[in-house]
Design a protein around this motif. Structure first.
Motif, short mmCIF file in Angstrom:
data_model
loop_
_atom_site.label_atom_id
_atom_site.label_comp_id
_atom_site.label_asym_id
_atom_site.label_seq_id
_atom_site.Cartn_x
_atom_site.Cartn_y
_atom_site.Cartn_z
N VAL B 97 0.84 -1.20 0.00
CA VAL B 97 0.00 0.00 0.00
C VAL B 97 0.88 1.25 0.00
O VAL B 97 0.54 2.25 -0.64
CB VAL B 97 -0.96 -0.02 1.21
N TYR B 98 2.01 1.15 0.69
CA TYR B 98 2.93 2.29 0.71
C TYR B 98 3.39 2.61 -0.71
O TYR B 98 3.44 3.77 -1.11
CB TYR B 98 4.12 1.95 1.60
N LEU B 99 3.70 1.60 -1.49
CA LEU B 99 4.10 1.82 -2.88
C LEU B 99 2.99 2.46 -3.69
O LEU B 99 3.25 3.23 -4.61
CB LEU B 99 4.52 0.50 -3.52
N ARG B 100 1.76 2.13 -3.33
CA ARG B 100 0.64 2.71 -4.06
C ARG B 100 0.58 4.22 -3.90
O ARG B 100 -0.06 4.91 -4.69
CB ARG B 100 -0.68 2.09 -3.61
N ILE B 101 1.18 4.76 -2.85
CA ILE B 101 1.18 6.22 -2.71
C ILE B 101 1.95 6.83 -3.88
O ILE B 101 1.49 7.80 -4.49
CB ILE B 101 1.81 6.66 -1.37
N TYR B 102 3.12 6.26 -4.21
CA TYR B 102 3.90 6.78 -5.33
C TYR B 102 3.12 6.62 -6.63
O TYR B 102 3.07 7.53 -7.46
CB TYR B 102 5.23 6.05 -5.46
N LEU B 103 2.48 5.46 -6.74
CA LEU B 103 1.70 5.19 -7.93
C LEU B 103 0.55 6.18 -8.05
O LEU B 103 0.24 6.68 -9.14
CB LEU B 103 1.15 3.76 -7.82
N LEU B 104 -0.04 6.49 -6.93
CA LEU B 104 -1.13 7.47 -6.92
C LEU B 104 -0.62 8.82 -7.40
O LEU B 104 -1.29 9.53 -8.15
CB LEU B 104 -1.71 7.59 -5.51
N GLY B 105 0.62 9.17 -6.98
CA GLY B 105 1.22 10.41 -7.46
C GLY B 105 1.30 10.43 -8.98
O GLY B 105 0.94 11.42 -9.62
N LEU B 106 1.72 9.31 -9.55
CA LEU B 106 1.80 9.24 -11.01
C LEU B 106 0.40 9.34 -11.62
O LEU B 106 0.18 10.06 -12.60
CB LEU B 106 2.46 7.93 -11.43
N LYS B 107 -0.54 8.60 -11.02
CA LYS B 107 -1.90 8.60 -11.57
C LYS B 107 -2.50 9.99 -11.56
O LYS B 107 -3.25 10.35 -12.46
CB LYS B 107 -2.80 7.66 -10.74
N ILE B 108 -2.22 10.74 -10.51
CA ILE B 108 -2.79 12.09 -10.44
C ILE B 108 -2.06 13.03 -11.39
O ILE B 108 -2.67 13.73 -12.18
CB ILE B 108 -2.72 12.64 -9.00
N PHE B 109 -0.72 13.01 -11.35
CA PHE B 109 0.01 14.10 -11.98
C PHE B 109 0.29 13.90 -13.46
O PHE B 109 0.48 14.89 -14.17
CB PHE B 109 1.30 14.39 -11.21
N VAL B 110 0.31 12.66 -13.96
CA VAL B 110 0.57 12.50 -15.40
C VAL B 110 -0.56 13.11 -16.23
O VAL B 110 -0.31 13.98 -17.08
CB VAL B 110 0.84 11.02 -15.75
N PRO B 111 -1.84 12.74 -15.98
CA PRO B 111 -2.89 13.41 -16.77
C PRO B 111 -2.95 14.91 -16.52
O PRO B 111 -3.16 15.69 -17.45
CB PRO B 111 -4.18 12.73 -16.27
N VAL B 112 -2.74 15.31 -15.25
CA VAL B 112 -2.78 16.74 -14.94
C VAL B 112 -1.69 17.47 -15.73
O VAL B 112 -1.93 18.54 -16.31
CB VAL B 112 -2.61 16.95 -13.41
N THR B 173 -8.22 14.76 -9.50
CA THR B 173 -7.57 14.32 -8.26
C THR B 173 -8.55 13.58 -7.37
O THR B 173 -8.24 12.51 -6.82
CB THR B 173 -7.00 15.54 -7.51
N CYS B 174 -9.75 14.14 -7.22
CA CYS B 174 -10.74 13.48 -6.37
C CYS B 174 -11.10 12.12 -6.94
O CYS B 174 -11.24 11.14 -6.20
CB CYS B 174 -11.99 14.34 -6.24
N TYR B 175 -11.24 12.06 -8.25
CA TYR B 175 -11.60 10.78 -8.87
C TYR B 175 -10.51 9.75 -8.57
O TYR B 175 -10.80 8.63 -8.12
CB TYR B 175 -11.77 10.99 -10.37
N ALA B 176 -9.25 10.16 -8.79
CA ALA B 176 -8.14 9.23 -8.54
C ALA B 176 -8.09 8.83 -7.07
O ALA B 176 -7.91 7.65 -6.74
CB ALA B 176 -6.82 9.86 -8.97
N LEU B 177 -8.30 9.82 -6.20
CA LEU B 177 -8.27 9.53 -4.76
C LEU B 177 -9.38 8.55 -4.38
O LEU B 177 -9.15 7.61 -3.62
CB LEU B 177 -8.46 10.82 -3.98
N GLY B 178 -10.57 8.81 -4.90
CA GLY B 178 -11.70 7.95 -4.56
C GLY B 178 -11.48 6.52 -5.02
O GLY B 178 -11.68 5.57 -4.26
N ARG B 179 -10.99 6.38 -6.26
CA ARG B 179 -10.74 5.04 -6.77
C ARG B 179 -9.69 4.33 -5.94
O ARG B 179 -9.79 3.14 -5.63
CB ARG B 179 -10.29 5.09 -8.22
N GLU B 180 -8.66 5.09 -5.57
CA GLU B 180 -7.57 4.48 -4.82
C GLU B 180 -8.04 4.06 -3.42
O GLU B 180 -7.68 2.98 -2.95
CB GLU B 180 -6.42 5.50 -4.70
N TYR B 181 -8.85 4.91 -2.82
CA TYR B 181 -9.37 4.58 -1.48
C TYR B 181 -10.16 3.28 -1.56
O TYR B 181 -10.00 2.37 -0.72
CB TYR B 181 -10.27 5.71 -1.00
N GLU B 182 -10.99 3.18 -2.58
CA GLU B 182 -11.79 1.98 -2.74
C GLU B 182 -10.90 0.75 -2.91
O GLU B 182 -11.09 -0.28 -2.28
CB GLU B 182 -12.71 2.14 -3.95
#
Lengths: 774, 774
Positions: B97-112, B173-182
């Motif tokens: 899950v810790y690694l998913r934080i980095y992945l989440l960073g990529l998921k949020i910032f690449v499209p942005v 960002t919210c969409y990515a966060l919500g999906r990740e939380y789920e």
């Protein structure tokens, strides 16, 4: 600036009007004809059938016994005499705890006032700052101000007295609050533990039952709980959407009333059959024979009700994804209510079921997502209501002017054009618009709470009370302290440095003391004295009695006992707490006025609760955490305001000492929250187990299923359920129950509340039992 | 103002240093002698006994196979290859899950970043505001600024593009966060459900057992749970205060180490018996024969340990009013953990027991009142630490000057007086004082959390992470954006209007872009590349290896695998989220730098987690709500700052549109909290019941009592417990367990973490099992 003389005059006027109200009440309450207005509670409880006195016809209406007039104030000791346990038994724990709020006011402010008068008043008085400024700047000041903090020169070391006093008052307030919280928590737990068996002890409300294509909601619920609570699950009742049916039943009842009215009219004057119109409120439309018309209407509605009743029972569309699930033991229910059931925390939501009469049926079927969105929308709406409420009022005011009236009703023109009436209308209309808004405000707030989706009437009232308090705080307190509408203030606060805001308020506070003293006397003293007179219910009762009442049952229906009205009453008391705490250090002269209010209100409301108000639900004092929290809020606010005031007085070095106060107060609040709040939201397993064990030993053959089976039937079904399977078992059961568990009291009380709750609007389930028993 | 050239240069330097680190790592990791530094995880798991290659002595130290050097970057695909389920199995859910934080960073910032470069960069670039101001005001500007919002003229309608983009970024960002939380919630529930049987599934930690004069704590606990959970209670283990014993054991171990060291020394050089001094660290005191002295010491300590062990077992003073209560079923434990037990909510507090290795034993006995006071004190202390931390640093800096050194160590005077060295010291010393403070800061924060009384190491780390984040936010982010210390800022913010604060920050934000770009490159790029090199553990391991290691076991002890270090690592990532979100709209050029960081860090930490870090506990991703909450905080902060910036750009009418953003974001957060957070704090009964039923069907004769009896024994007792009653039953049991429930994996893994947790400091309970099994 008001002098002692002005204040004295205002006090005189208000004391006089309060006295007039009290004397009028003392006389009116002794007239047998008013007995149902001033003692409805006793009728509702079935302890009084008709006014006690008997004799000639005249003495049934007017009390001719002059002895009783001499003792015209003897309702006060009477109201105070009933001990608290009996009061709880008589009017419910909610009422008893509600009275403790007034008592808490006295407990806090009497010692604070004594200390303030002993220390602060001399310290303030023995300066001559105001006299000097009057000499130099020609500044006007009042005697009140001489006793307040304004009389101390800037930078004087005397301000340290105020800092020390702020500590003392905070300490005392927290001590009183803590003790009271403990006491109320104990009362609540004792009430819950020693109360007789109630369906809600065994029942959990389950919401958001997931839809299942293969199973009905009832089957789904049964399977789920048989699997997950195999040892404890007993039975369940699925909630149905009977809102339409309830509406039809209500309509039918109203038509029946009209039918009665016309029949009565016809029987009095047989010469002419009454006539009505078919349109809106009987004002428009075709003229028809009233009795025939209403009979036909009643018949039509009876048919519709029967159809709808069938439909609700069979149509799956009317089954809501919610159910009342009952357990074999209190332990099982306590476990289910406090745990998460399903993987998805938005499904199978469980919470304690409230009492059957406290359930707000309309909201049972709201899904989770909709609920969060409703919360957001209502929060935004409330924000706008609070800060922009002046806008619609202003619009109405601008529309409701002379020209507008002349346009819509030209025939009134000659009357309006009379200069006196014209100026009257112009002067009064804007005020009326505002007043009407303030009168409907509690209803608006209550509607907001309903939209938000709370499931219990008590919860609705608690939430409305919170909103009403915020509204009062912004639009009564802050707007009075600083000129301008709420929105202008919000705007100016946003444009001020954060440390300027308390200073702005703090500086304005002492100047508004006389205004608030007058406010307390008008709203508090005279208002509370007016409450006991019950002028509106008195007039309406006599009107109804004269025009409508035929039978004893009608007379019962004409009574309007009212209720405590937590949603408006509590925020009002809180305003006094706020004023008292804010002015305790700044203008100690204020305190006696607050104390008089609390003392008077305590006596009056104790009397009303004993003799008048009907108990609509029993939440076992669930509102106390709110009460506690708001007093803490007022305390912290008063500390911050004092900080602002002192920093403007050149005492900035006292700020660090004062900053510790809110920190400590909030810490105290958190401690209390952790220590006492669980008693209000959870139900300890130990307690549940104890009661279960006791019950099992006492009544090993208890038929719990029979007891719980129909406890949570929707009120509109309650009547026919009882008609259908009234085999006496339930009644026997109830009788046995009363016998066994009843707490011994002096009066033979029948418990329960026979009058339907104002809000749920349908007949309360216990009515039927009671009328059958008697 | 930095130009593209400057940034390019800085980037070049940092890329170069990162590359050097990576190449050094690639070479060093291939040397067999470093195998234990770069692959300790495999040794810890018992999957690797010695470096894989065999052959001549030289090839045991240096890798001579030139083929492997060519593929020097092949650790990257290796690190990425392991699929997530296997990773969870190998390193625990926390790591995955810790690694998913980095992945989440990529998921949020690449499209942005793509959107920002496609829309915002052209919009910003095609203006010439900066060029004009340069012409008129001689204002310097950089190329970076030309791409940023600064290049748009005041009042231009182009700002609406930024408003729209702010909405788009927030939505994404919210969409990515919500999906990740789920996703994380699902992972967690799946992990808890499909994991093998663990003692904590059946166990609840009970604290604040009330003292009873007639019963011991053990009896009291047993009675209470037999009465209140009669069908579910199984057994319990009372917590003992073995802190002193643990200290003695540790001391004894250290003395034994020294004894070993001297014996080794003597065996190498028999001519001279080693000598030591009895005082502090062997620096002062009487000279004695080292071997004799240490032997005597070890003997003395052995005796003391034995005495203390007896004392702890028998003395009622050492019994703490806390116990680990185990239940027959997961259902029973889930019920007990989620409900209130006693009338007094500060007694019989229950909560889920954490894993045995995650328990922080020292804090088990803190009473409720003390706990609230500790919270308050630590909160106040942290406030002062954050806002006044510069004060002690400045004091140290003023003391540690040339004169101070000369006074304490006069013999250094000639050296110091050399001008070059003098200026070096004067330049470097203040920096060192600050650096030392920043290095010990995580330890200070960890100590704070310990004082606060958390019961699990994972909880300690989570709380420390929160504090570290706040500290970084104030003292790294805000202090960099606006000049002045944190306290000066706090002071100025308090003296500014509330609406000025975001404006002050907002205006400063674009100007600091180049600074933060450099920061990201130094701290992010080079820092992460340095992490993989593990320079410190490398040096220390070889030093230890050279001086101390005698046996294979010593070599194992010399390994320092380290751990993820959630308490420092996560706040650092969060700083990048904050920077990325703040600069996304303002200076889109920033985003690629952030993306490079997230990508690099993801690969590096994935490699480290697979090959290096030791898992100290398993909280099943319990930290995710914190991670989510902090990203939401950063998002809201970025929105408010943008509001301030735009209002300073003459776009005040965009404020109402932007105000909706934080409201919606907070609403989204509340929705997520309600929807997903229960998965992290509660344990659904449905799930528990399912597992119980499954287990009962599979293993009807399971000896659960035997399994749970010693699960929560204090680690210092673990050794002798196992020595005492090591009848093989437990091991058989474990073996059977592994067989039954193990998820099939490619590698034959032994699970569990054989190395003691850094913080609890004693040997982990599972060590013993593992070493006995092998």
């Amino acid at each position: 600036m008001a002098t002692f003389g002005d204040i004295g005059l205002a006090a005189g006027v208000n004391v006089l009007s309060a006295l007039i109200f009290l004397i009028a009440f003392a006389i009116l309450r002794l007239q047998p004809i008013n007995d149902r207005v001033y003692f409805p509670k006793w009728y509702l409880k079935g302890l009084r059938g008709s006014p006690a006195r008997s004799g000639a016809f005249v003495s049934k209406i007017v009390n001719l016994d002059w002895h009783s007039y001499i003792r015209f104030l003897n309702w006060v000791p009477e109201a105070l005499r009933m001990p608290e346990p009996e009061l709880i038994d008589h009017a419910g724990l909610d009422s008893a705890v509600y009275l403790r709020i007034y008592l808490l006011g006295l407990k806090i402010f009497v010692p604070v006032a004594l200390l303030a008068w002993a220390v602060l008043v001399p310290v303030n008085w023995t300066n001559n700052t105001l006299a000097k400024s009057q000499a130099t700047d020609n500044l006007q000041y009042s005697d009140i101000d001489k006793l307040s903090i304004s009389n101390i020169p800037i930078g004087s070391p005397r301000f340290w007295t105020h800092v020390v006093m702020a500590y003392a008052f905070t300490f005392w307030t927290c001590y009183a609050l803590g003790r009271e919280y403990e006491k109320v928590a104990t009362l609540r737990l004792h009430f819950l533990a020693s109360g007789r068996r109630r369906p809600d002890q065994f029942t959990v409300l389950v919401r958001n039952v997931p839809p299942d294509t293969d199973e009905s909601v009832a089957e789904s619920v049964e399977h789920f709980f048989l699997v997950n609570h195999p040892d404890h699950y007993l039975t369940h009742q699925v909630a149905v959407n009977a809102n339409k049916l309830a509406k039809l039943v209500k309509e039918k009842k109203s038509k029946e009333n009209w039918l009665d009215y016309y029949q009565l009219k016809y029987s009095r004057n047989q010469s002419k059959r009454p006539v009505t119109r078919t349109g809106f409120l009987g004002l428009w439309g075709e003229k028809v024979d009233a009795i025939d018309y209403q009979t036909a209407e009643v018949e039509r509605l009876s048919k519709e009700v029967a159809e709808e009743r069938e439909k609700v029972k069979t149509d799956p569309q009317c089954i809501m994804p919610a159910a009342f699930v009952s357990f074999r033991t209190r332990w099982g229910a306590a476990v289910c209510a406090q745990t998460q059931q399903s993987r998805n925390p938005t499904l199978w939501l469980t919470e304690w079921a409230t009492e059957p009469r406290d359930v707000y049926w309309n909201n049972l079927a709201i899904p989770y997502v909709s609920l969060t969105i409703r919360r957001l929308l209502i929060a935004v709406a409330f924000f706008f209501l609070t800060f922009f409420f002046m806008i619609p009022v202003t619009i109405v005011q601008s529309l409701a002017n002379i020209e507008g009236i002349e346009r819509t009703a030209p025939f009134l023109k000659p009357v309006i054009e009379i200069p006196f009436i014209k100026s009257l209308i112009q002067g009064v209309l804007p005020g009326i618009a505002l007043k009407i808004f303030l009168i409907v405000l509690p209803t608006i707030l209550m509607t907001m709470s309903k939209v938000e989706g709370f499931l219990a009437i008590s919860a609705l009232e608690r939430r409305s009370a919170l909103r009403y308090y915020y509204f009062n705080f912004v639009n009564v307190f802050l707007v009075s302290v600083i000129a301008g509408t709420a929105f202008q203030q919000l705007d100016s606060f946003l444009h001020q440095p954060a440390n300027e805001v308390p200073r702005t308020i703090g500086v304005a506070i002492p100047m508004k003391a006389t205004f608030f003293i007058t406010y307390v006397m008008v709203d508090g003293w005279a208002g509370v004295a007016g409450e006991i007179l019950r002028l509106k219910p008195l007039i309406i009762f006599h009107l109804k009695n004269f025009f409508l009442v035929k039978t004893e049952k009608d007379r019962e229906a004409a009574m309007d006992p009212g209720s405590i009205g937590f949603n408006t009453g509590e925020p009002q008391i809180q305003l006094y707490f706020l004023l008292g705490l804010v002015y305790a250090v700044v203008t100690p002269v204020f305190l006696p006025f607050i104390i008089v209010f609390f003392a008077l209100a305590y006596v009056v409301f104790r009397h009303q609760i004993i003799n008048v108000y009907n108990q609509e639900y029993e939440s076992a004092g669930a509102f106390w955490p709110d009460v506690h929290g708001r007093i803490i809020f007022a305390l912290v606010f008063s500390q911050i305001v004092l900080m602002g005031l002192l920093s403007s007085k050149g005492e900035a070095q006292s700020t660090p000492f004062l900053i510790a106060l809110p920190v400590l107060t909030i810490f105290f609040h958190r401690f209390c929250k952790g220590r006492y709040e669980p008693a209000f939201v959870k139900y300890p397993l130990q307690e549940a187990m104890m009661k279960d064990t006791l019950e099992r030993a006492r009544e090993p053959n208890l038929n719990l299923r029979g007891y719980l089976q129909h406890a949570y039937v929707h009120p509109v079904f309650k009547n026919d359920e009882d008609d259908d399977d009234d085999d006496g078992c339930e009644d026997d059961f109830n009788a046995k129950l009363d016998e066994n568990v009843q707490v011994p009291t002096k009066r033979q009380s029948r418990r329960g509340t026979p009058v339907p709750s104002r809000i749920s609007g349908e007949s309360s389930p216990e009515v039927v039992h009671d009328s059958q028993e008697s």
